[in-house]
Design a protein around this motif. Structure first.
Motif: not given
Length: 211
Positions: A25, A30, A32
């Motif tokens: 992450w 923000n 992944w």
């Protein structure tokens, strides 16, 4: 979720099982990332431990049949196979000491030390029962404020002086609640904690005394 680690950038790395994946992450945006393929994870390779060295390299230990040691540097993964010096079976713990050396606690090879984690190859210094360890099946590793290395196994706790090579062995006779030492941790007050299968043990290290 099998293992989780926060790097110096605040990013979170996760090793999962069923399936065996490697995820990150990226906190600042923000997002992944799934690095399973790049890191060589598979049904025969699972992430078992993380550590970040002084060069900013992220190290990922693995286990299972196709065990390897993985380094993430400058956005690229380098998978060191057993043919390139990575230990077989399970590397249960990774630890970076005060001198920037990377230590590996392995279930088959004992305790291994990598003095130059930024080198292109793996050149380990190895410690086994022939050097005085209680067992070649190491579970965990940490360091006290005096630079001595502690390695836990199914046969107790060993303390290694890297400068002299001297190894001391500790068991239930010395106060451990059980000889199967699974986890080791050094807190902010330089107190050492050892988790065994039958309880928790605390050690306040003292300087080496003249004998």
């Amino acid at each position: 979720i099998f293992r989780i680690f926060e790097d110096s950038r605040g990013d979170i790395w996760i090793a999962t099982t069923l399936p065996n994946e490697l995820l990150r992450w990226e906190r600042s945006v923000n997002i992944w990332h799934n690095y399973t393929r790049e890191a060589g994870f598979s049904t025969r390779r699972i992430g078992t431990a993380f550590a970040e060295d002084t060069f900013g390299n992220l190290w990922i230990a693995t286990g299972l049949d196709d065990a390897a040691l993985v380094r993430y540097r400058d956005g690229q993964f380098r998978v060191f196979t057993q043919g390139e010096g990575a230990p077989r079976e399970w590397t249960r713990d990774l630890f970076l000491d005060h001198a920037g050396r990377l230590w590996l606690a392995n279930t088959a090879a004992g305790l291994l030390r990598l003095d130059n984690p930024n080198d292109e190859g793996l050149q380990f210094v190895k410690y086994t029962t022939s050097n005085g360890l209680s067992s070649n099946g190491s579970h965990c590793v940490t360091e006290d404020e005096f630079g001595r290395i502690y390695v836990g196994s199914g046969r107790g706790l060993d303390r290694l002086d890297p400068e002299t090579g001297q190894i001391e062995n500790f068991t239930t006779a010395d106060g451990l609640p059980d000889s199967d030492v699974q986890l080791a941790y050094r807190d902010r007050n330089n107190i050492l904690w050892f988790a065994t299968t039958n309880g928790l043990s605390r050690l306040i290290p003292e300087p080496e005394r003249q004998r």
